[in-house]
Design an enzyme around this catalytic site. Structure first.
Site, PDB file in Angstrom:
ATOM      1  N   CYS A  40       9.309  -7.605  -4.014  1.00 51.28           N
ATOM      2  CA  CYS A  40       8.623  -7.189  -5.238  1.00 51.28           C
ATOM      3  C   CYS A  40       7.174  -7.672  -5.180  1.00 51.28           C
ATOM      4  CB  CYS A  40       9.325  -7.791  -6.454  1.00 51.28           C
ATOM      5  SG  CYS A  40       8.387  -7.549  -7.974  1.00 51.28           S
ATOM      6  N   CYS A  90      11.953  -7.916 -12.641  1.00 51.55           N
ATOM      7  CA  CYS A  90      10.724  -7.851 -13.437  1.00 51.55           C
ATOM      8  C   CYS A  90      10.106  -6.462 -13.499  1.00 51.55           C
ATOM      9  CB  CYS A  90       9.701  -8.845 -12.889  1.00 51.55           C
ATOM     10  SG  CYS A  90       8.959  -8.289 -11.358  1.00 51.55           S
ATOM     11  N   SER A 105       1.886  -0.273  24.786  1.00 56.53           N
ATOM     12  CA  SER A 105       0.884  -0.340  23.707  1.00 56.53           C
ATOM     13  C   SER A 105      -0.415   0.308  24.170  1.00 56.53           C
ATOM     14  CB  SER A 105       0.611  -1.790  23.298  1.00 56.53           C
ATOM     15  OG  SER A 105      -0.429  -1.811  22.334  1.00 56.53           O
ATOM     16  N   SER A 106      -1.018   1.091  23.280  1.00 63.69           N
ATOM     17  CA  SER A 106      -2.306   1.712  23.609  1.00 63.69           C
ATOM     18  C   SER A 106      -3.429   0.677  23.553  1.00 63.69           C
ATOM     19  CB  SER A 106      -2.597   2.838  22.619  1.00 63.69           C
ATOM     20  OG  SER A 106      -2.741   2.291  21.316  1.00 63.69           O
ATOM     21  N   HIS A 113       3.777  -7.236  12.851  1.00 66.56           N
ATOM     22  CA  HIS A 113       3.531  -6.172  11.860  1.00 66.56           C
ATOM     23  C   HIS A 113       4.705  -6.034  10.893  1.00 66.56           C
ATOM     24  CE1 HIS A 113       0.219  -3.929  14.371  1.00 66.56           C
ATOM     25  NE2 HIS A 113      -0.193  -5.066  13.842  1.00 66.56           N
ATOM     26  N   CYS A 165       6.879 -10.388  -8.481  1.00 68.39           N
ATOM     27  CA  CYS A 165       7.529 -11.709  -8.532  1.00 68.39           C
ATOM     28  C   CYS A 165       7.992 -12.189  -7.153  1.00 68.39           C
ATOM     29  CB  CYS A 165       8.708 -11.692  -9.509  1.00 68.39           C
ATOM     30  SG  CYS A 165      10.145 -10.790  -8.902  1.00 68.39           S
ATOM     31  N   ALA A 174       4.515   0.501  20.265  1.00 70.60           N
ATOM     32  CA  ALA A 174       5.405   1.609  19.924  1.00 70.60           C
ATOM     33  C   ALA A 174       6.005   2.312  21.157  1.00 70.60           C
ATOM     34  CB  ALA A 174       4.652   2.614  19.071  1.00 70.60           C
TER      35      ALA A 174
END
Ligand code: NAD
Length: 244
Positions: free
Chosen positions: A129, A156, A194-195, A121, A132, A25
């Protein structure tokens, strides 16, 4: 930022044959997207992601998920890449890195021109959905959430969900494939923003590969890295590129 560290980082990269970058992040905070953990600015200051960005909340309390957590994903859709994203894209074009494994869901590496990107991620391009599996563009969620508590499939009536990995979701197969590739081939891992606290992705730092880390704060893996630069991603990456 010490000049000698930048130099050493650049040398390691130039001398490597299969370098991969792992981004978190912190890569996108300079694009206006707060990270999870930086004090005072984290996107999740009001909402604990471990409590709300979870599969459990999505399944058991979908109204809550769409009322609180979803805003945090919707918020990412108009953001633009920063200089750091463009440096990584240049490094790939120059053949210096083989690709980027990213924990980010914002799609900014691709927007900056990077081609080999593994979004382990997920991303905010699509939704699907849960009944379906019909896919839709992310925009479908955004539009439905403006009017309904829970977005539904047109085919659906199953519940729609974003194509991102929530806490409690299984990791995509792609993650294990790229981890295997790194295990067998990679000779330099560059961690940016990144940590290194969210697993299993942080486990990439445990593969025993030579590693360079760029992060504002220290990480639990600094002592295992060959070189650590505690500075902003864009500043450090631009300097590293200058030395190459
Ligand atoms: P994290 O929030 O745990 O750590 C981010 C790290 O980046 C921190 O250690 C911080 O000090 C550092 N940092 C912040 N701004 C920086 C900058 N400009 N330059 C250098 N370092 C900087 O993030 P993580 O390790 O990616 O793990 C958290 C999870 O959050 C991931 O799973 C990710 O999917 C998700 N997330 C993604 C986004 C996004 O898509 N942009 C945003 C928030 C959270």
């Amino acid at each position: 930022m010490k000049e000698e560290d930048i130099k050493r980082f650049s040398e390691k990269l130039k001398n490597s044959k299969e370098a991969y970058v792992l981004t978190g992040a912190g890569m996108s905070t300079e694009s206006g997207i707060p990270d999870f953990r930086s004090k005072g600015s984290g996107i999740w200051n009001e909402i604990d992601p471990m409590k709300y960005a979870t599969r459990d909340v999505l399944l058991k309390e979908p109204e809550k998920f769409y009322q609180y957590t979803f805003k945090r994903f919707d918020f990412l859709t108009d953001k633009k890449p920063n200089e750091g994203h463009y440096v990584l894209s240049n490094l790939e074009k120059k053949g210096l890195i083989k690709g980027i494994i990213t924990q980010n869901v914002d799609g900014l590496h691709q927007e900056a021109g990077s081609e080999n990107v593994w979004e382990v991620h997920g991303n905010i391009k699509n939704c699907y959905c849960m009944k379906c599996s019909q896919k839709y563009e992310f925009e479908e969620l955004v539009e439905q959430v403006k009017e309904k508590d829970v977005p539904r499939c047109h085919k659906c009536q199953g519940m729609l969900r974003p194509d991102v990995i929530l806490f409690g979701d299984p990791m995509p197969q792609e993650f294990f494939q790229i981890a295997q590739r790194l295990r067998s081939k990679c000779d330099f891992v560059i961690v940016v923003g990144s940590s290194l606290q969210v697993y299993p992705v942080a486990g990439i730092a445990e593969l025993g590969k030579p590693m360079g880390i760029v992060n504002l704060e220290s990480t639990p893996y600094d002592s295992r890295a060959e070189v650590v630069i505690n500075s902003k991603c864009s500043e450090a990456l631009k300097k590293i590129e200058e030395y190459i």
